[in-house]
Design a protein around this motif. Structure first.
Motif, PDB file in Angstrom:
ATOM      1  N   ASP A 143       0.834  -1.200   0.000  1.00  0.00           N
ATOM      2  CA  ASP A 143       0.000   0.000   0.000  1.00  0.00           C
ATOM      3  C   ASP A 143       0.872   1.255   0.000  1.00  0.00           C
ATOM      4  OD1 ASP A 143      -2.158  -1.635   0.013  1.00  0.00           O
ATOM      5  OD2 ASP A 143      -2.923  -1.040   1.979  1.00  0.00           O
ATOM      6  N   SER A 144       0.410   2.281  -0.720  1.00  0.00           N
ATOM      7  CA  SER A 144       1.216   3.485  -0.924  1.00  0.00           C
ATOM      8  C   SER A 144       1.515   4.220   0.381  1.00  0.00           C
ATOM      9  CB  SER A 144       0.510   4.428  -1.893  1.00  0.00           C
ATOM     10  OG  SER A 144      -0.785   4.770  -1.422  1.00  0.00           O
ATOM     11  N   ILE A 145       0.660   4.056   1.407  1.00  0.00           N
ATOM     12  CA  ILE A 145       0.912   4.740   2.672  1.00  0.00           C
ATOM     13  C   ILE A 145       2.230   4.273   3.291  1.00  0.00           C
ATOM     14  CG2 ILE A 145      -0.404   3.040   4.007  1.00  0.00           C
ATOM     15  CD1 ILE A 145      -0.082   6.837   4.701  1.00  0.00           C
ATOM     16  N   PHE A 146       2.609   3.028   3.041  1.00  0.00           N
ATOM     17  CA  PHE A 146       3.866   2.517   3.601  1.00  0.00           C
ATOM     18  C   PHE A 146       5.070   3.009   2.784  1.00  0.00           C
ATOM     19  CE2 PHE A 146       0.653  -0.582   4.985  1.00  0.00           C
ATOM     20  CZ  PHE A 146       0.802  -0.425   6.357  1.00  0.00           C
ATOM     21  N   LEU A 147       4.879   3.217   1.493  1.00  0.00           N
ATOM     22  CA  LEU A 147       5.925   3.835   0.689  1.00  0.00           C
ATOM     23  C   LEU A 147       6.197   5.246   1.199  1.00  0.00           C
ATOM     24  CD1 LEU A 147       7.825   4.018  -1.762  1.00  0.00           C
ATOM     25  CD2 LEU A 147       5.837   4.703  -3.135  1.00  0.00           C
ATOM     26  N   VAL A 148       5.132   6.000   1.456  1.00  0.00           N
ATOM     27  CA  VAL A 148       5.283   7.364   1.979  1.00  0.00           C
ATOM     28  C   VAL A 148       5.931   7.325   3.363  1.00  0.00           C
ATOM     29  CG1 VAL A 148       4.060   9.468   2.636  1.00  0.00           C
ATOM     30  CG2 VAL A 148       3.329   8.185   0.624  1.00  0.00           C
ATOM     31  N   THR A 149       5.561   6.332   4.174  1.00  0.00           N
ATOM     32  CA  THR A 149       6.141   6.205   5.512  1.00  0.00           C
ATOM     33  C   THR A 149       7.649   5.952   5.432  1.00  0.00           C
ATOM     34  OG1 THR A 149       4.062   5.350   6.411  1.00  0.00           O
ATOM     35  CG2 THR A 149       6.055   4.923   7.681  1.00  0.00           C
ATOM     36  N   PHE A 150       8.082   5.099   4.515  1.00  0.00           N
ATOM     37  CA  PHE A 150       9.516   4.854   4.370  1.00  0.00           C
ATOM     38  C   PHE A 150      10.241   6.091   3.849  1.00  0.00           C
ATOM     39  CE2 PHE A 150       9.068   0.093   4.575  1.00  0.00           C
ATOM     40  CZ  PHE A 150      10.046  -0.087   5.543  1.00  0.00           C
ATOM     41  N   ILE A 151       9.574   6.880   3.019  1.00  0.00           N
ATOM     42  CA  ILE A 151      10.170   8.147   2.585  1.00  0.00           C
ATOM     43  C   ILE A 151      10.333   9.066   3.802  1.00  0.00           C
ATOM     44  CG2 ILE A 151       9.798  10.227   1.204  1.00  0.00           C
ATOM     45  CD1 ILE A 151       8.408   8.423  -0.873  1.00  0.00           C
ATOM     46  N   GLY A 152       9.312   9.087   4.685  1.00  0.00           N
ATOM     47  CA  GLY A 152       9.433   9.846   5.925  1.00  0.00           C
ATOM     48  C   GLY A 152      10.554   9.323   6.799  1.00  0.00           C
ATOM     49  N   TYR A 153      10.694   8.007   6.842  1.00  0.00           N
ATOM     50  CA  TYR A 153      11.779   7.370   7.604  1.00  0.00           C
ATOM     51  C   TYR A 153      13.140   7.793   7.051  1.00  0.00           C
ATOM     52  CZ  TYR A 153      14.442   3.281   9.398  1.00  0.00           C
ATOM     53  OH  TYR A 153      15.357   2.446   9.997  1.00  0.00           O
ATOM     54  N   LEU A 154      13.244   7.904   5.717  1.00  0.00           N
ATOM     55  CA  LEU A 154      14.468   8.394   5.090  1.00  0.00           C
ATOM     56  C   LEU A 154      14.729   9.844   5.480  1.00  0.00           C
ATOM     57  CD1 LEU A 154      16.825   8.074   3.093  1.00  0.00           C
ATOM     58  CD2 LEU A 154      15.227   8.679   1.254  1.00  0.00           C
ATOM     59  N   LEU A 155      13.667  10.636   5.575  1.00  0.00           N
ATOM     60  CA  LEU A 155      13.813  12.036   5.982  1.00  0.00           C
ATOM     61  C   LEU A 155      14.306  12.133   7.421  1.00  0.00           C
ATOM     62  CD1 LEU A 155      13.449  15.013   5.265  1.00  0.00           C
ATOM     63  CD2 LEU A 155      11.068  14.836   6.018  1.00  0.00           C
ATOM     64  N   VAL A 156      13.836  11.227   8.284  1.00  0.00           N
ATOM     65  CA  VAL A 156      14.311  11.209   9.674  1.00  0.00           C
ATOM     66  C   VAL A 156      15.827  10.974   9.706  1.00  0.00           C
ATOM     67  CG1 VAL A 156      14.240   9.951  11.859  1.00  0.00           C
ATOM     68  CG2 VAL A 156      12.110  10.452  10.655  1.00  0.00           C
ATOM     69  N   GLY A 157      16.283   9.950   8.984  1.00  0.00           N
ATOM     70  CA  GLY A 157      17.716   9.655   8.975  1.00  0.00           C
ATOM     71  C   GLY A 157      18.541  10.761   8.354  1.00  0.00           C
ATOM     72  N   SER A 158      18.035  11.349   7.255  1.00  0.00           N
ATOM     73  CA  SER A 158      18.770  12.426   6.591  1.00  0.00           C
ATOM     74  C   SER A 158      18.814  13.677   7.469  1.00  0.00           C
ATOM     75  CB  SER A 158      18.114  12.755   5.243  1.00  0.00           C
ATOM     76  OG  SER A 158      18.067  11.618   4.406  1.00  0.00           O
ATOM     77  N   GLY A 159      17.666  13.982   8.106  1.00  0.00           N
ATOM     78  CA  GLY A 159      17.621  15.148   8.986  1.00  0.00           C
ATOM     79  C   GLY A 159      18.542  14.991  10.174  1.00  0.00           C
ATOM     80  N   SER A 160      18.571  13.793  10.747  1.00  0.00           N
ATOM     81  CA  SER A 160      19.449  13.542  11.886  1.00  0.00           C
ATOM     82  C   SER A 160      20.920  13.613  11.460  1.00  0.00           C
ATOM     83  CB  SER A 160      19.142  12.170  12.494  1.00  0.00           C
ATOM     84  OG  SER A 160      19.908  11.937  13.652  1.00  0.00           O
ATOM     85  N   PHE A 161      21.215  13.112  10.262  1.00  0.00           N
ATOM     86  CA  PHE A 161      22.578  13.200   9.725  1.00  0.00           C
ATOM     87  C   PHE A 161      23.024  14.660   9.659  1.00  0.00           C
ATOM     88  CE2 PHE A 161      25.721  13.590   6.411  1.00  0.00           C
ATOM     89  CZ  PHE A 161      26.477  12.438   6.474  1.00  0.00           C
ATOM     90  N   LEU A 162      22.171  15.516   9.090  1.00  0.00           N
ATOM     91  CA  LEU A 162      22.514  16.928   8.930  1.00  0.00           C
ATOM     92  C   LEU A 162      22.566  17.649  10.279  1.00  0.00           C
ATOM     93  CD1 LEU A 162      20.362  17.721   5.771  1.00  0.00           C
ATOM     94  CD2 LEU A 162      22.853  17.437   5.883  1.00  0.00           C
ATOM     95  N   PHE A 163      21.660  17.269  11.183  1.00  0.00           N
ATOM     96  CA  PHE A 163      21.642  17.902  12.507  1.00  0.00           C
ATOM     97  C   PHE A 163      22.938  17.639  13.261  1.00  0.00           C
ATOM     98  CE2 PHE A 163      20.050  17.170  17.053  1.00  0.00           C
ATOM     99  CZ  PHE A 163      20.444  18.433  17.469  1.00  0.00           C
TER     100      PHE A 163
END
Length: 327
Positions: free
Chosen positions: A71-91
């Motif tokens: 389901d597409s909601i889980f694709l969007v969730t993994f994109i959000g999960y990628l944003l968490v890791g990328s944001g934490s990397f930059l922080f």
């Protein structure tokens, strides 16, 4: 004591902290890892690099969603999960306040996505739309109020409450809709069996669903244990920071890296969050009566689980996706 136990290992002394490429620090949080001791390009090198696991697992999850039709909601969730890791990397690389907001608020947004996936399933379009608007409003409120307060405790409490609600709701849905003795009459009616319900088929499905529940509970126990252990280590890192810093310098590099508690938090919560999303995908397929079309692949605890489509045999005996060997 801990430092003395490792004193016999070959090591190099910790370099002194220095001004970095992104100085000065503007974030409201600064962790126990010393700033800019390894390179001027990363304020907290261990806390930065441990986010690479988040990014790897996010890409793995996105690929799995795209190739297996989840389901597409889980694709969007993994994109959000990628944003968490990328944001934490930059922080952690910069310790700048805007990057802190990207790191922390993306955790809220990703949890809101899982909240929607959990509470909107099987509901009317009107209900789902109302829920989506409510969650967007909640996320906006948390964003603005957190920016106003600049109090990390508010963010941590909001994240913990949302996560707990979603987890408990998902557990209830799993038990009520999959366990044979709790399975609702409405779901039985929605998935009628041939000839009014052949007992042999009922027994087969009951055994299948009990095995699925066993797998799910093992996944939940393992993922939650990893997540909570990471949380405990993070708190120890905060509580005993001066002692840990002294031990690291007495031990030297690279062994002092093992005492970076916030880095362990990244690794362990990244794994725990990944397990939770994969469990959500597997649960959704079970709720859609697709247990015979999909399967959970998790051979042992040292591997990351995935949910994939089952290979269906063709008439010639070969399975979908397999190729004949050259004669």
């Amino acid at each position: 004591m801990a430092a003395n136990m490792l004193s016999w290992l070959p090591s190099i002394p910790y370099p002194p902290s220095q001004d970095g490429r992104w100085s000065p620090v503007t974030a409201t949080l600064n962790w126990c890892e010393e700033d800019y001791y390894a390179t001027i390009y990363s304020a907290e090198i261990v806390n930065t690099l441990t986010n690479l696991l988040f990014m790897y697992l996010a890409v793995k999850g996105i690929h799995n969603c795209l190739t297996n039709g989840h389901d597409s909601i889980f694709l969007v969730t993994f994109i959000g999960y990628l944003l968490v890791g990328s944001g934490s990397f930059l922080f952690h690389a910069t310790l700048k306040y805007p990057m802190q907001l990207v790191d922390e608020l993306s955790m809220i947004y990703t949890t809101c996505l899982m909240f929607y996936a959990t509470f909107s399933y099987g509901k009317s379009r009107r209900y789902s739309t109302t829920l989506a608007i409510s969650l967007i409003s909640l996320a906006l409120f948390i964003t603005l109020y957190y920016h106003y307060l600049q109090d990390p405790t508010f963010h941590q409490n909001a994240y913990a409450i949302l996560t707990a609600i979603v987890l408990l709701r998902s557990l209830w849905i799993m038990e009520v809709n999959i366990r044979p003795k709790f399975r609702s009459k409405e779901r039985e009616a929605a998935n009628p069996r041939p000839n009014g319900g052949v007992k042999v088929m009922q027994d087969r499905e009951d055994r299948r669903d009990k095995e699925i529940l066993r797998q799910m509970w093992w996944m939940i126990a393992f993922g939650l244990s990893i997540f909570l252990s990471g949380f405990a280590i993070w708190n120890l890192d905060n509580a005993f920071c001066p002692t840990l810093r002294r031990w690291r310098r007495q031990t030297g590099l690279p062994w002092g890296i093992l005492l970076e508690g916030h880095g362990w938090w990244h690794l362990m919560t990244g794994v725990g969050a990944y397990f939770y999303i994969v469990w959500g995908i597997w649960l959704r397929h079970c709720l859609n009566y697709e247990q015979d079309d999909y399967e959970l692949i998790w051979p042992h605890v040292t591997t990351m689980p995935v949910v994939v489509k089952k290979r269906k045999p063709y008439a010639n005996g070969y399975t979908n996706g397999s190729a004949k060997k050259d004669m």
